[in-house]
Design an enzyme around this catalytic site. Structure first.
Site, short mmCIF file in Angstrom:
data_model
loop_
_atom_site.label_atom_id
_atom_site.label_comp_id
_atom_site.label_asym_id
_atom_site.label_seq_id
_atom_site.Cartn_x
_atom_site.Cartn_y
_atom_site.Cartn_z
N ASN A 22 -10.35 -2.77 -6.39
CA ASN A 22 -9.99 -2.10 -7.08
C ASN A 22 -10.07 -1.90 -8.97
OD1 ASN A 22 -6.51 -2.77 -6.11
ND2 ASN A 22 -8.01 -1.58 -5.66
N ASP A 51 0.91 -1.08 0.77
CA ASP A 51 0.13 -0.13 0.29
C ASP A 51 0.89 1.63 0.27
OD1 ASP A 51 -2.39 1.65 -0.31
OD2 ASP A 51 -2.95 0.96 2.11
C1 FPP Z 1 -2.03 0.07 -3.47
O1 FPP Z 1 -1.45 1.04 -3.38
C2 FPP Z 1 -0.74 -0.67 -4.29
C3 FPP Z 1 -1.92 -1.19 -5.76
C4 FPP Z 1 -3.10 -1.17 -5.61
C5 FPP Z 1 -1.23 -2.17 -6.79
C6 FPP Z 1 0.20 -2.81 -6.22
C7 FPP Z 1 0.58 -2.71 -7.75
C8 FPP Z 1 2.03 -2.57 -7.92
C9 FPP Z 1 3.44 -3.03 -6.15
C10 FPP Z 1 2.99 -2.94 -9.17
C11 FPP Z 1 3.66 -3.93 -10.41
C12 FPP Z 1 2.89 -5.49 -8.61
C13 FPP Z 1 3.17 -6.30 -9.57
C14 FPP Z 1 2.98 -7.29 -9.12
C15 FPP Z 1 3.78 -6.58 -10.64
P1 FPP Z 1 -2.66 2.79 -3.97
O2 FPP Z 1 -2.67 2.83 -5.22
O3 FPP Z 1 -3.48 2.18 -3.49
O4 FPP Z 1 -1.72 3.88 -2.90
P2 FPP Z 1 -3.01 5.21 -2.32
O5 FPP Z 1 -2.85 4.39 -0.82
O6 FPP Z 1 -1.75 5.52 -1.81
O7 FPP Z 1 -3.06 5.98 -2.84
#
Ligand code: FPP
Length: 272
Positions: free
Chosen positions: A93, A45
């Site tokens: 998501n 996250d």
């Molecule tokens: C949460 O951060 C992250 C995600 C929803 C996506 C995770 C994806 C990756 C780490 C990239 C690639 C992964 C792989 C396995 C190749 P957020 O967007 O919710 O962050 P925020 O809460 O700060 O907005």
């Protein structure tokens, strides 16, 4: 920086950060190899907040999040963790803006294509849980090819939770169970924890002993609700793109310092 520049900078190998290396090694040396959790699950996250802090678009945060994936996998395999499960895309998501969803799916395909040789060379078995059929064709096919190619690897299993949520998984399990009851493959009295576990997408995987969440949030967010019944929880304010091996080692050290009682008293656990 435009997206093309960001991509080429991102995929270029980064030089080792020497000042941190000694600290990371010192943490690793303190880990008791006999008590390493066999399964670590991570709620990645903070990509969006990382991007905002760096004045970049959200997708740049996700792209840099791949470094956290690499670091957690490298650290986990270095200390003998056998299962690493990453919450990469939740059922919820799908409700994000469509350009972010598309960019995330594209990043997943690109990352799997980019990393697959190295994963295979390092005997990493790739696995996925979730509603894989709901992924775009290119994403699903790339993933399935990578999973098939690495199926015989034994060092560590990297499971990506994609289009996954625990409630989706539990509803699916209930439907499978009802179908098995109707078709007389199971009677209600035979339904036990094992029967439930066999109908979850994590069938065959051990439960995680350690669950990590980054970015300072202290929630489970619909992740592995059944499987984390006895997991130790570890929260860190570090944003996912900044997650390094040292943070994984800190989490494991903290885990090793805790007393896991599974409903027993402390005396029962320490003097069985
Ligand atoms: C949460 O951060 C992250 C995600 C929803 C996506 C995770 C994806 C990756 C780490 C990239 C690639 C992964 C792989 C396995 C190749 P957020 O967007 O919710 O962050 P925020 O809460 O700060 O907005």
């Amino acid at each position: 920086m435009d997206e093309a520049q960001a991509l080429s900078a991102f995929f270029a190998p980064s030089p080792p950060v020497l000042e941190n290396a000694a600290h990371t090694e010192a943490l690793k040396a303190r880990i008791d190899p006999a008590r390493v959790p066999q399964h670590v699950a991570i709620i990645m996250d903070g990509n969006g907040r990382w991007a905002e802090q760096h004045g970049e678009a959200r997708i740049i945060g996700h792209m840099n999040g791949v470094q956290g994936v690499r670091e957690s996998l490298r650290g986990a395999s270095a200390i003998g963790v056998k299962w690493l499960t990453l919450y990469a895309f939740s059922t919820e998501n799908w409700n994000r803006p469509s350009d972010e969803v598309e960019a995330l799916m594209d990043l997943l395909v690109r990352t799997v294509v980019q990393e697959i040789d190295e994963l295979h060379e390092n005997s990493v078995r790739l696995h996925a849980i979730g509603d894989i059929d709901s992924l775009p064709d290119a994403c699903r096919e790339t993933l399935q090819q990578a999973i098939a190619r690495t199926a015989g690897n034994t060092r560590i299993t990297l499971t990506l939770a994609l289009s996954y949520s625990a409630r989706w998984e539990l509803v699916r399990m209930a439907r499978l169970m009802a179908r098995d009851a109707i078709d007389e493959r199971i009677i209600p009295e035979a339904i036990d924890e094992k029967a439930v576990g066999e109908r979850l997408t994590t069938k065959g995987m051990p439960d995680p002993e350690l669950l990590i969440r980054t970015s300072g949030e202290q929630r489970i967010s619909n992740f592995l609700l059944w499987q984390i019944a006895y997991a130790e929880l570890w929260f860190t304010p570090v944003l996912w793109p900044d997650f390094r091996e040292e943070h994984l080692f800190q989490a494991v050290l903290d885990y090793q310092g805790r007393e896991r009682r599974f409903g027993l008293t402390s005396k029962q656990v320490t003097h069985p």
